[in-house]
Design a protein around this motif. Structure first.
Motif, short mmCIF file in Angstrom:
data_model
loop_
_atom_site.label_atom_id
_atom_site.label_comp_id
_atom_site.label_asym_id
_atom_site.label_seq_id
_atom_site.Cartn_x
_atom_site.Cartn_y
_atom_site.Cartn_z
N ALA A 173 8.31 -2.95 5.63
CA ALA A 173 9.05 -1.71 5.83
C ALA A 173 8.43 -0.59 5.01
O ALA A 173 8.32 0.54 5.48
CB ALA A 173 10.51 -1.93 5.43
N GLU A 174 8.00 -0.92 3.84
CA GLU A 174 7.47 0.11 2.94
C GLU A 174 6.20 0.73 3.52
O GLU A 174 5.97 1.92 3.41
CB GLU A 174 7.19 -0.53 1.58
N TYR A 175 5.41 -0.14 4.18
CA TYR A 175 4.15 0.38 4.72
C TYR A 175 4.27 0.70 6.21
O TYR A 175 3.45 0.30 7.04
CB TYR A 175 3.00 -0.59 4.41
N ASN A 176 5.33 1.40 6.53
CA ASN A 176 5.50 2.01 7.86
C ASN A 176 5.42 0.99 9.00
O ASN A 176 4.97 1.32 10.09
CB ASN A 176 4.44 3.09 8.10
N ASN A 177 5.83 -0.21 8.72
CA ASN A 177 5.85 -1.24 9.75
C ASN A 177 4.47 -1.46 10.38
O ASN A 177 4.35 -1.76 11.56
CB ASN A 177 6.86 -0.92 10.85
N ILE A 178 3.44 -1.24 9.59
CA ILE A 178 2.11 -1.55 10.11
C ILE A 178 1.81 -2.98 9.73
O ILE A 178 1.74 -3.32 8.55
CB ILE A 178 1.05 -0.62 9.49
N PRO A 179 1.68 -3.84 10.72
CA PRO A 179 1.47 -5.25 10.37
C PRO A 179 0.06 -5.45 9.83
O PRO A 179 -0.89 -4.80 10.26
CB PRO A 179 1.66 -5.98 11.70
N MET A 180 -0.03 -6.35 8.89
CA MET A 180 -1.35 -6.72 8.41
C MET A 180 -1.91 -7.76 9.36
O MET A 180 -1.24 -8.74 9.69
CB MET A 180 -1.23 -7.30 7.00
N PRO A 181 -3.13 -7.54 9.88
CA PRO A 181 -3.69 -8.50 10.84
C PRO A 181 -3.84 -9.87 10.19
O PRO A 181 -4.17 -9.97 9.01
CB PRO A 181 -5.05 -7.93 11.19
N ASP A 182 -3.58 -10.89 10.97
CA ASP A 182 -3.76 -12.26 10.46
C ASP A 182 -5.24 -12.50 10.24
O ASP A 182 -6.06 -12.23 11.12
CB ASP A 182 -3.22 -13.27 11.48
N GLN A 183 -5.56 -13.00 9.06
CA GLN A 183 -6.97 -13.20 8.73
C GLN A 183 -7.33 -14.67 8.91
O GLN A 183 -6.70 -15.55 8.33
CB GLN A 183 -7.22 -12.77 7.28
N GLY B 154 -1.74 9.59 12.03
CA GLY B 154 -0.54 9.89 11.26
C GLY B 154 -0.10 8.68 10.45
O GLY B 154 0.40 8.81 9.32
N ARG B 155 -0.27 7.49 11.00
CA ARG B 155 0.22 6.28 10.34
C ARG B 155 -0.71 5.86 9.20
O ARG B 155 -0.27 5.49 8.14
CB ARG B 155 0.37 5.15 11.35
N LEU B 156 -2.00 5.86 9.50
CA LEU B 156 -2.94 5.30 8.54
C LEU B 156 -3.62 6.35 7.69
O LEU B 156 -4.19 6.03 6.65
CB LEU B 156 -4.01 4.48 9.28
N GLY B 157 -3.60 7.60 8.15
CA GLY B 157 -4.32 8.63 7.41
C GLY B 157 -5.81 8.53 7.65
O GLY B 157 -6.31 7.53 8.17
N GLY B 158 -6.48 9.58 7.29
CA GLY B 158 -7.93 9.65 7.53
C GLY B 158 -8.66 8.51 6.86
O GLY B 158 -9.53 7.88 7.46
N ASN B 159 -8.27 8.20 5.64
CA ASN B 159 -8.98 7.15 4.91
C ASN B 159 -8.82 5.80 5.60
O ASN B 159 -9.78 5.04 5.73
CB ASN B 159 -8.46 7.06 3.48
N GLY B 160 -7.60 5.54 6.01
CA GLY B 160 -7.34 4.25 6.65
C GLY B 160 -8.15 4.09 7.91
O GLY B 160 -8.82 3.06 8.12
N VAL B 161 -8.13 5.13 8.74
CA VAL B 161 -8.86 5.04 10.00
C VAL B 161 -10.35 4.90 9.72
O VAL B 161 -11.05 4.08 10.31
CB VAL B 161 -8.59 6.29 10.87
N ARG B 162 -10.79 5.69 8.77
CA ARG B 162 -12.21 5.67 8.44
C ARG B 162 -12.60 4.28 7.95
O ARG B 162 -13.63 3.73 8.34
CB ARG B 162 -12.50 6.72 7.36
#
Lengths: 297, 517
Positions: free
Chosen positions: A95-105, A199-207
């Protein structure tokens, strides 16, 4: 007796075979696992930093102290399963991280250990940070970027659609992704819809994701075909543009709403048609005569 | 004044014997092709009857022709708005069942069947599917009042007749019918031309023949609906619409159209009329009462100096003006006022006129004493011991018209937009000519009586003799005054003949050999 000897004989043979098999499986992995740093950079660094503040996901500095080893071993390969199962920490993080799931590694336990070892080793003493949460010092370490030029956005769009090939021959984004934007018609539906990704990940995240994709399929697709820096910048600019223009474009709805409005529209159209063409000639003027006639065939 | 020429027709219904020779001549020349089997560019109907296609006159079914509105006239079922609305599905179009499914017979079975216990038969075969079929309908199924309950009694023209009047028509000793041959009217205000979204239909400038350009036609079939006479047909094989072409290749060669040439009763007349094109819209929009008279008035006097000057200014050839002056149709329509248009209320200004039928004979049955007559008969003669007379004589001069079996209202519904006086006027003229000729040939009518009948209808003995001549004695060249075609000028309108000077062989502009090469 005979059976015993047979058992005795097979035991060492089996053991050797097993050892070879395990060794064959593990040896290359074990070799890779030794390089926890390399693993971290390819799989984790897109979303996580160590001491660099939160990116897409939390700062991992001191994570080995905050969480138990078992929890981490469960979470890293199957985070969503934990969320679904209701693990309180996992749910909270999600919830804290905008419901962005972490991919299963798809990492082995040995590899996870190697990564955790690297995280632990390279992490300076933890800052006054709770769970990598809200109080994380907003790092914004990235230098203030000049706003994207229209050329960059256009290049990003062309790269997205495949109008311009990626320099190292990687597949164009549109093969799997779609965005809601008039510039893109009929993107792929194999992977996530990317309208709001900026919007969800921000420039850094996408980059970071574009630089070293953390997702298994994307990883495989761009293995040996990584994007060039200019291409990453262009794509990020385009996605920023898409994200900011989002409100100007109608969302694509392919769900129940579409089906329902289609059904209602059909009924309305049929009603309209019957109004316009209701007063038409139906059948032959001679039908009554034909109906009386006796068929011989 | 904008004078143009029109090849027009007059059909004299009193002379039609309903033999369908015209239909066969037309079919053999033009519609004996795949996709055209069901078409009868010329057909002969029995009236009262529903015709072909069934109830074609009922525009509530087919929405053909024009209707009067506030601004003049508008197409009933086509045009810009209505046409666009119905362009992909034309809802009032006649279907094959309204015509009939064309058929032939497998005649070869009669010859080639193997020996067997039964006689071979020629089975009917559909000319659309090629498979054996039940024959359900033909193009003249209502001929001679066959199937009267289904056809004659459902004639759309009877809607204005009272029930008693309708019933009277079907009583024994009262019933009567006549034949109505129909071809394309080559109207002055053709609804088919106005309706075509592709602009494939056009009225030929030199003689007013209405044609469908087969390379422009896009099969919208608006003309099929729009023509109130249902004389445009869709060829399902070529995907183009077709219609009567007034045998223009024959006309250009100086021949009469095939239907007219072959007419056994010699009922058909063809000639040029000069009309004022400026008046078309005004005439077509005139109110119901004056419509027919205005229709007649649009035809101009070919001897009038002004008319001739305007015709020449429009490039009408001297030979065409000459043909107009000798036109038999002008005489029937204008000089003598004998002919009327068919269903003028459709407002297409048809250029095919009909002399209304005076026959069937008006007569009454009287009780008389036939014994004296019977005694004169030979022993072997068939003797009917009855005492009545089928009496065709009348005390009153015009009595026979008043006693006519065919209600005037019915004829008026066909020919004069409901104006009975107009039909009676034509019939009286025909009657006066007969009385006059009876005086001449039989001599049992007094001069005073004959002259009075002629004077009553505004004819003279000379005019009556002219009418008699053109009706009964006319030779081929009297009945058909075909104007010279002047195709050489028509070609010059399309291309400059200087362009082809010096070219070799048949190659004209394109691909012809250059000199010296």
């Amino acid at each position: 007796m005979r059976r015993n000897t047979a058992t005795l004989l097979t035991l060492p043979v089996g053991a050797v075979a097993l050892a070879i098999a395990i060794g064959g499986l593990l040896l290359p992995r074990a070799a890779a696992a030794q390089d926890g740093e390399k693993l971290f950079k390819t799989t984790c660094a897109a979303c996580h930093s160590i001491g660099g503040g939160r990116l897409v996901g939390p700062d991992l500095q001191g994570v080995t102290e905050r969480r138990t080893k078992e929890w981490l071993h469960q979470f890293i390969p199957a985070s969503q399963k934990m969320v679904k199962d209701g693990d309180p920490t996992a749910v909270e993080l999600f919830a804290e991280y905008n419901n962005i799931p972490m991919p299963d590694q798809p990492l082995t336990a040995v590899q996870v250990d190697a990564i955790l070892g690297y995280v632990q080793a390279s992490g300076a003493p933890p800052a006054a940070d709770g769970g990598g949460g809200e109080a994380a010092p907003e790092p914004t370490p990235a230098p203030v970027e000049p706003p994207a030029t229209p050329e960059q956005i256009q290049l990003g769009q062309d790269l997205f659609t495949g109008e311009t090939r990626l320099a190292h021959g990687g597949p164009s984004c549109i093969s799997c992704h779609d965005v809601t934007n008039d510039a893109i018609i009929g993107g792929g539906i194999l992977a996530r819809e990317l309208t709001t990704v900026f919007g969800r990940l921000g420039g850094n995240g996408v980059r970071a994701i574009l630089g070293s994709p953390p997702f298994p399929v994307m990883q495989a697709a761009y293995e040996d075909r990584s994007l060039e820096e200019a291409e990453v910048v262009a794509l990020v600019s385009f996605l920023e543009q898409v994200s900011s223009e989002q409100s100007n474009h109608l969302p694509r709805d392919t769900g129940l709403k579409l089906a329902a409005s289609g059904a209602v529209g059909t009924v309305l159209l049929l009603l309209l048609y019957s109004l316009i063409w209701g007063n038409r000639k139906r059948g032959s003027v001679n039908q009554a005569i034909y109906d009386r006639q006796v068929d011989s065939i | 004044m904008d004078i143009r020429s029109q090849v027009s027709m007059v059909f004299h219904l009193d002379k039609c014997i309903g033999c369908h020779t015209c239909s066969i001549a037309c079919k053999n020349i033009w519609t004996d092709r795949k996709g055209a089997e069901y078409m009868w560019w010329n057909n002969v109907e029995t009236k009262p009857g529903t015709g072909y296609p069934t109830k074609w006159e009922d525009q509530e079914i087919y929405k053909g022709g024009w209707e009067k509105d506030a601004n003049g006239i508008d197409l009933k079922g086509a045009g810009k708005k209505k046409g666009l609305r119905n362009i992909f599905h034309n809802p009032h179009m006649p279907e094959i069942g309204d015509y009939y499914e064309p058929f032939t017979y497998r005649y070869l079975d009669l010859i080639e069947s193997p020996a067997g216990d039964d006689q071979p038969t020629a089975r009917p075969i559909s000319m659309i599917t090629g498979k054996p079929m039940d024959i359900r309908m033909g193009p003249n199924w209502d001929d001679d009042w066959s199937g009267t309950p289904d056809y004659a009694r459902k004639d759309p023209n009877m809607k204005d007749l009272s029930e008693a009047e309708q019933e009277a028509m079907f009583q024994l000793e009262r019933m009567c019918f006549f034949y109505l041959p129909r071809i394309c009217n080559h109207c002055l205000n053709p609804a088919c031309v106005a309706s075509c979204p592709s602009g494939a239909l056009y009225k030929r400038g030199e003689d007013g023949v209405v044609l469908i350009n087969q390379s422009v036609c896009r099969a919208w079939r608006m003309c099929v609906t729009a023509c109130p006479y249902k004389k445009s047909y869709y060829n399902w094989h070529t995907g183009k619409s077709e219609k009567c072409i007034l045998c223009y290749p024959r006309i250009e060669a100086g021949y009469a159209p095939a239907c007219m040439h072959s007419c056994v009763g010699r009922i058909r007349y063809l000639g040029v009329l000069l009309y004022d094109a400026d008046k078309i819209h005004q005439v077509a929009s005139s109110d119901d009462a004056s419509l027919v008279n205005n229709h007649m008035d649009i035809i101009q006097d070919p001897f009038d100096e002004k008319v001739i000057a305007s015709a020449k200014a429009n490039g009408i050839a001297d030979s065409t003006i000459h043909a107009a002056q000798y036109s038999p149709t002008y005489k029937f329509i204008k000089t003598w006022g004998l002919a009327l248009p068919l269903h003028p209320e459709f407002r297409t200004l048809p250029m095919l006129f009909y002399v209304p039928p005076m026959l069937p004979v008006m007569a009454s049955v009287k009780d008389v004493d036939n014994t004296a007559q019977s005694e004169k008969m030979h022993d072997i003669a068939k003797y009917w011991p009855d005492n009545w007379l089928y009496d065709t004589s009348t005390e009153e001069l015009w009595g026979t018209i008043e006693q006519a079996r065919m209600p005037m209202k019915y004829l008026a519904s066909l020919f004069s937009n409901g104006d009975e006086a107009m039909v009676i006027d034509r019939l009286k003229k025909l009657m006066a000519v007969r009385i006059h000729r009876r005086r001449v040939t039989v001599g049992d009518i007094t001069d005073a009586k004959a002259d009075k009948t002629l004077a009553d209808v505004g004819l003279t003995a000379e005019l009556a003799d002219d009418i008699y001549y053109l009706t009964s004695l006319a030779k081929f060249d009297d009945r058909f005054v075909v104007p010279a075609a002047h195709r050489e000028q028509a070609i010059e309108m399309l291309e400059f003949t200087g362009d082809v000077k010096g070219n070799t062989g048949f190659g004209f502009k394109d691909g012809s050999a250059e000199r010296g090469s």
